[in-house]
Design a protein around this motif. Structure first.
Motif, short mmCIF file in Angstrom:
data_model
loop_
_atom_site.label_atom_id
_atom_site.label_comp_id
_atom_site.label_asym_id
_atom_site.label_seq_id
_atom_site.Cartn_x
_atom_site.Cartn_y
_atom_site.Cartn_z
N ASP A 123 -12.25 2.78 -0.90
CA ASP A 123 -13.65 1.54 -0.85
C ASP A 123 -14.07 1.00 -0.23
OD1 ASP A 123 -13.77 2.30 -3.64
OD2 ASP A 123 -13.22 0.67 -4.59
N LEU A 124 -13.24 0.56 0.69
CA LEU A 124 -12.85 -0.10 1.95
C LEU A 124 -14.15 0.39 2.99
CD1 LEU A 124 -9.09 -1.79 2.57
CD2 LEU A 124 -11.41 -2.91 2.15
N MET A 157 2.60 1.66 -3.57
CA MET A 157 1.75 2.66 -4.91
C MET A 157 1.64 3.79 -4.81
SD MET A 157 -1.83 0.50 -3.46
CE MET A 157 -2.58 0.14 -5.35
N LEU A 186 1.39 -1.35 -0.40
CA LEU A 186 0.16 0.40 -0.03
C LEU A 186 0.47 1.29 0.08
CD1 LEU A 186 -2.30 -0.48 2.36
CD2 LEU A 186 -3.18 -0.97 -0.09
N ARG A 226 0.33 6.95 -4.08
CA ARG A 226 -0.41 7.62 -2.71
C ARG A 226 -2.37 7.71 -3.34
NH1 ARG A 226 1.58 8.05 2.62
NH2 ARG A 226 3.46 6.50 1.51
N LEU A 251 -16.79 2.35 2.08
CA LEU A 251 -17.59 2.49 1.36
C LEU A 251 -17.83 0.84 2.22
CD1 LEU A 251 -19.02 4.70 -0.38
CD2 LEU A 251 -18.16 3.73 -2.24
N MET A 252 -17.09 -0.19 2.03
CA MET A 252 -18.14 -1.65 1.69
C MET A 252 -18.62 -1.63 3.33
SD MET A 252 -15.64 -5.54 1.98
CE MET A 252 -14.59 -4.78 2.87
N ASN A 303 -7.60 5.83 -2.98
CA ASN A 303 -8.62 5.22 -3.65
C ASN A 303 -8.72 3.93 -2.83
OD1 ASN A 303 -10.53 6.87 -4.54
ND2 ASN A 303 -8.38 6.57 -6.28
N ILE A 304 -8.38 2.63 -2.52
CA ILE A 304 -8.42 1.80 -2.16
C ILE A 304 -9.30 1.48 -0.33
CG2 ILE A 304 -7.64 -1.14 -0.68
CD1 ILE A 304 -5.28 -0.64 -3.04
N ILE A 305 -8.76 2.60 0.10
CA ILE A 305 -8.98 2.79 2.00
C ILE A 305 -10.56 3.37 1.85
CG2 ILE A 305 -8.82 3.69 3.81
CD1 ILE A 305 -6.32 1.57 2.37
N ALA A 333 -4.15 4.26 -3.36
CA ALA A 333 -4.02 3.91 -2.24
C ALA A 333 -4.91 4.35 -1.16
CB ALA A 333 -2.61 3.72 -1.02
#
Lengths: 199, 199
Positions: B47-48, B36, B33, B38, B50-51, B43-45, B41
């Protein structure tokens, strides 16, 4: 029916884009987060956010740090004539745990890997050469991983430095502590014999 | 020196608390993380996050869904006299992909595992019995994993339902498509012979 929620699909796509993850391991990651008490899962995400906000490579050596210049580069007590070159920050953290090294570090950010298309431009090599000049470094300890690629990376760097008045060393090969001799590979055993030490 | 930033230590502790993770795999997760871009990274957080905000188990069947009642339980087109019992949501998602099943699901949330201390109270079994009554279910398709624990869980549920006027079935055992016969285990091969089909 396509019943997988879009939000969940996005997470799985995100996580499977990380090295070492596939669709199944990404699913497991998402499911495990969703199955734990929501409060705990939210705390994990908060910690990850904080990490991405606060942790950056040290501007000097590249080690992950909360400060712009890391505690090692900033310390008055470290020997600033020697640099230990490692692939990643956690390699340096592991060496720090031994308490046997008191110099500086330099994080390459990986190793040369023609197969993965990782070339010298992808690694922090030019910044290493600059530091060698600027800090008047006397010794470089090459501590890349003892793999074919790690070894090639070490040799590449050694070659770049060969005409300078610098001692270049490499972490010793030998039997790892707790190893079973008959299971050791030939190369390791050869090195262990060549580098035998008096007791 | 203890140079690992506290924030990074917290993340590693968080991630290694997830099933299937150890310290090394948690380190790799954090490093990947951090390495990659920043923006990606972060954006991944997002999405998590939001999940965790949007995805919850369906109040009826327990499948992960954005809605309080999932699209399957809410659909007018599903056969509401049959329930397929699976361990986890992704098992149901896999069955949905076949397009061969048109009934309801029930997510147990795991399987009985005396070794891990997972008992019937830890699984969504009483809610299954309630749904069976409420929906006047005529058939239960047990689709737990074909493992010792999955099998024991299926038998346990079958036993709870045995005095009711319900057809209880189980996913067929047999050779998986693309399998190499001589590598199949004895149990699978035995079942494949017993359940041979005319062509």
């Amino acid at each position: 029916m396509d019943v997988i929620p879009e939000i969940l699909k996005n997470v799985i796509e995100d996580i499977s884009s990380l090295p070492g993850y596939g669709e199944k391991s990404a699913q497991r990651f998402a499911v495990n987060l969703l199955k734990m008490p929501r409060k705990d899962a939210i705390n994990i995400i908060k910690d990850l956010s904080l990490m991405l906000e606060k942790i950056h490579p040290c501007k000097e050596c590249g080690i992950f740090s909360e400060e712009e210049i890391c505690p090692i580069c900033n310390s008055e007590e470290r020997d600033k004539s020697i640099i230990c070159v490692v692939e990643e920050s956690f390699d340096a953290f592991a060496i720090e745990k031994t308490g046997k090294y008191n110099g500086l570090y330099h994080i390459l950010g990986g190793r040369l890997s023609p197969l993965e298309g990782i070339t010298e431009e992808d690694l922090n090599i030019s910044s290493l050469l600059q530091r060698v000049e600027k800090l008047k470094i006397k010794e470089i300890l090459l501590a890349t991983n003892p793999t074919v690629e790690g070894e090639a990376t070490a040799l590449y760097i050694a070659n770049l430095l060969k005409n300078k008045d610098i001692t270049i060393s490499r972490l010793a090969y030998g039997l790892p502590f707790g190893a079973i001799l008959e299971n050791a590979d030939e190369f390791t055993l050869t090195k262990a014999i060549e580098l035998k030490v008096k007791i």
